[in-house]
Design a protein around this motif. Structure first.
Motif, PDB file in Angstrom:
ATOM      1  N   ILE A   3       0.852  -1.194   0.000  1.00  0.00           N
ATOM      2  CA  ILE A   3       0.000   0.000   0.000  1.00  0.00           C
ATOM      3  C   ILE A   3       0.886   1.240   0.000  1.00  0.00           C
ATOM      4  O   ILE A   3       1.784   1.370   0.834  1.00  0.00           O
ATOM      5  CB  ILE A   3      -0.931   0.017   1.231  1.00  0.00           C
ATOM      6  CG1 ILE A   3      -1.855  -1.201   1.219  1.00  0.00           C
ATOM      7  CG2 ILE A   3      -1.753   1.304   1.255  1.00  0.00           C
ATOM      8  CD1 ILE A   3      -2.728  -1.319   2.454  1.00  0.00           C
ATOM      9  N   VAL A   4       0.628   2.143  -0.942  1.00  0.00           N
ATOM     10  CA  VAL A   4       1.351   3.410  -1.016  1.00  0.00           C
ATOM     11  C   VAL A   4       0.383   4.539  -0.680  1.00  0.00           C
ATOM     12  O   VAL A   4      -0.652   4.697  -1.338  1.00  0.00           O
ATOM     13  CB  VAL A   4       1.953   3.624  -2.415  1.00  0.00           C
ATOM     14  CG1 VAL A   4       2.691   4.964  -2.468  1.00  0.00           C
ATOM     15  CG2 VAL A   4       2.883   2.488  -2.792  1.00  0.00           C
ATOM     16  N   GLY A  84      -5.784   1.721 -11.715  1.00  0.00           N
ATOM     17  CA  GLY A  84      -5.124   2.971 -12.052  1.00  0.00           C
ATOM     18  C   GLY A  84      -3.705   2.786 -12.541  1.00  0.00           C
ATOM     19  O   GLY A  84      -3.085   1.742 -12.322  1.00  0.00           O
ATOM     20  N   ILE A  85      -3.221   3.823 -13.236  1.00  0.00           N
ATOM     21  CA  ILE A  85      -1.811   3.912 -13.596  1.00  0.00           C
ATOM     22  C   ILE A  85      -1.334   5.316 -13.234  1.00  0.00           C
ATOM     23  O   ILE A  85      -2.142   6.249 -13.090  1.00  0.00           O
ATOM     24  CB  ILE A  85      -1.546   3.639 -15.094  1.00  0.00           C
ATOM     25  CG1 ILE A  85      -2.253   4.680 -15.974  1.00  0.00           C
ATOM     26  CG2 ILE A  85      -1.966   2.228 -15.470  1.00  0.00           C
ATOM     27  CD1 ILE A  85      -1.825   4.637 -17.435  1.00  0.00           C
ATOM     28  N   CYS A  86      -0.023   5.465 -13.097  1.00  0.00           N
ATOM     29  CA  CYS A  86       0.567   6.771 -12.836  1.00  0.00           C
ATOM     30  C   CYS A  86       1.547   7.083 -13.958  1.00  0.00           C
ATOM     31  O   CYS A  86       2.333   6.215 -14.366  1.00  0.00           O
ATOM     32  CB  CYS A  86       1.284   6.769 -11.488  1.00  0.00           C
ATOM     33  SG  CYS A  86       1.966   8.381 -11.004  1.00  0.00           S
ATOM     34  N   THR A 204      -4.488  -0.804  -7.786  1.00  0.00           N
ATOM     35  CA  THR A 204      -5.862  -0.465  -7.429  1.00  0.00           C
ATOM     36  C   THR A 204      -5.834   0.839  -6.655  1.00  0.00           C
ATOM     37  O   THR A 204      -5.146   0.949  -5.628  1.00  0.00           O
ATOM     38  CB  THR A 204      -6.507  -1.564  -6.570  1.00  0.00           C
ATOM     39  OG1 THR A 204      -6.547  -2.784  -7.324  1.00  0.00           O
ATOM     40  CG2 THR A 204      -7.932  -1.180  -6.172  1.00  0.00           C
ATOM     41  N   PHE A 205      -6.554   1.825  -7.163  1.00  0.00           N
ATOM     42  CA  PHE A 205      -6.654   3.114  -6.479  1.00  0.00           C
ATOM     43  C   PHE A 205      -7.877   3.097  -5.573  1.00  0.00           C
ATOM     44  O   PHE A 205      -8.971   2.713  -5.994  1.00  0.00           O
ATOM     45  CB  PHE A 205      -6.782   4.260  -7.482  1.00  0.00           C
ATOM     46  CG  PHE A 205      -6.981   5.596  -6.831  1.00  0.00           C
ATOM     47  CD1 PHE A 205      -5.896   6.318  -6.374  1.00  0.00           C
ATOM     48  CD2 PHE A 205      -8.250   6.121  -6.662  1.00  0.00           C
ATOM     49  CE1 PHE A 205      -6.065   7.548  -5.760  1.00  0.00           C
ATOM     50  CE2 PHE A 205      -8.444   7.353  -6.048  1.00  0.00           C
ATOM     51  CZ  PHE A 205      -7.345   8.065  -5.600  1.00  0.00           C
ATOM     52  N   VAL A 225      -2.854   0.419  -4.162  1.00  0.00           N
ATOM     53  CA  VAL A 225      -2.632  -0.908  -3.616  1.00  0.00           C
ATOM     54  C   VAL A 225      -2.135  -1.825  -4.732  1.00  0.00           C
ATOM     55  O   VAL A 225      -2.756  -1.935  -5.781  1.00  0.00           O
ATOM     56  CB  VAL A 225      -3.936  -1.483  -3.008  1.00  0.00           C
ATOM     57  CG1 VAL A 225      -3.671  -2.833  -2.359  1.00  0.00           C
ATOM     58  CG2 VAL A 225      -4.523  -0.498  -1.984  1.00  0.00           C
ATOM     59  N   PHE A 226      -1.008  -2.455  -4.475  1.00  0.00           N
ATOM     60  CA  PHE A 226      -0.439  -3.426  -5.417  1.00  0.00           C
ATOM     61  C   PHE A 226      -0.665  -4.829  -4.871  1.00  0.00           C
ATOM     62  O   PHE A 226      -0.493  -5.075  -3.683  1.00  0.00           O
ATOM     63  CB  PHE A 226       1.061  -3.178  -5.603  1.00  0.00           C
ATOM     64  CG  PHE A 226       1.377  -1.860  -6.267  1.00  0.00           C
ATOM     65  CD1 PHE A 226       1.485  -1.794  -7.646  1.00  0.00           C
ATOM     66  CD2 PHE A 226       1.575  -0.712  -5.509  1.00  0.00           C
ATOM     67  CE1 PHE A 226       1.788  -0.584  -8.267  1.00  0.00           C
ATOM     68  CE2 PHE A 226       1.862   0.485  -6.120  1.00  0.00           C
ATOM     69  CZ  PHE A 226       1.973   0.558  -7.506  1.00  0.00           C
ATOM     70  N   GLY A 227      -1.062  -5.742  -5.746  1.00  0.00           N
ATOM     71  CA  GLY A 227      -1.264  -7.116  -5.346  1.00  0.00           C
ATOM     72  C   GLY A 227      -2.591  -7.384  -4.689  1.00  0.00           C
ATOM     73  O   GLY A 227      -2.752  -8.399  -4.001  1.00  0.00           O
TER      74      GLY A 227
END
Length: 228
Positions: A3-4, A84-86, A204-205, A225-227
């Protein structure tokens, strides 16, 4: 799962949009006050906060764009948990307009397609460069109307940016808000830490607003969130 956190910290006197009320955060009751009020049984501390509904990291409701538009308490929660992407736009100069070509090239460089029904987060580096100095409130780059239309054509439900406004300060920013209302998308402002997402895959945003009745926007706790 990783989580970022993409959310600005809220604190007393933290920057708000020019012309909006300040963020006021203070002590309501101390442990000592509450202990005395409880008849010396137990003390519970509490604080209060006063702020605009566009404080800190927040999402704009359609009520913000159009009189009679959908308020934030009716905004679909399905739009708050999306793929999402950044993309990296740190090379764009302060106060400059981000164009459709800029977006298309940054998406290409990311190596990931724009997710339909998702979001695109625009890393301009503005928060990293200027927060919390006065330049944070005025020196941001941002999308123009054509770029906003380009994002809508990709099928996003919203886009996000690491500054106080989606467009450069002035008329362009007002026109971008107007375009969002007409295109049926919204945007998230005052994100931070987007640099941590660059070079990473899709995520996932998550950004859930508070249920303000008739609100024109709401602070959110934005995370990638990754994974998941």
């Amino acid at each position: 799962m990783k989580i970022v956190d993409l959310s600005r910290e809220l604190y007393h006197g933290s920057p708000t949009y020019p012309g909006h009320p300040p963020i006021i955060h203070g002590v309501w009751k101390t442990h000592e006050d509450s202990f005395r009020d409880s008849g010396n049984v137990h003390g519970l501390s509490s604080m209060f906060i006063s702020m605009p509904d566009h404080a800190g990291t927040h999402i704009d409701a359609f009520r913000h764009f159009n009189r009679g538009g959908q308020p934030i308490n009716e905004y679909p929660l399905e739009n708050c948990i999306v793929p999402g992407i950044c993309i990296d736009l740190r090379h764009i100069a302060p106060r400059a307009e981000i164009t459709p070509d800029d977006l298309a090239e940054a998406v290409k460089q990311s190596g990931h397609a724009v997710p339909k029904g998702g979001t695109v987060l625009l890393c301009t580096g503005h928060h990293e460069r200027t927060f919390p100095r006065k330049e944070y409130a005025s020196e941001n780059s941002g999308v123009n109307v054509a770029a906003t239309e380009w994002l809508a054509k990709q099928g996003v439900v919203h886009f996000g940016i690491d500054s106080m406004r989606p467009g450069p300060e002035g008329k362009v920013n007002s026109l971008v808000h107007k375009a969002c209302g007409e295109l049926g998308i919204t945007h998230i402002e005052s994100l931070c830490n987007l640099e941590a997402l660059l070079g990473e895959g899709p995520f996932t945003f998550i950004g859930l607003p508070m249920k303000w009745r008739d609100g024109t926007g709401s602070p959110i706790r934005a995370v990638a969130v990754f994974g998941l």
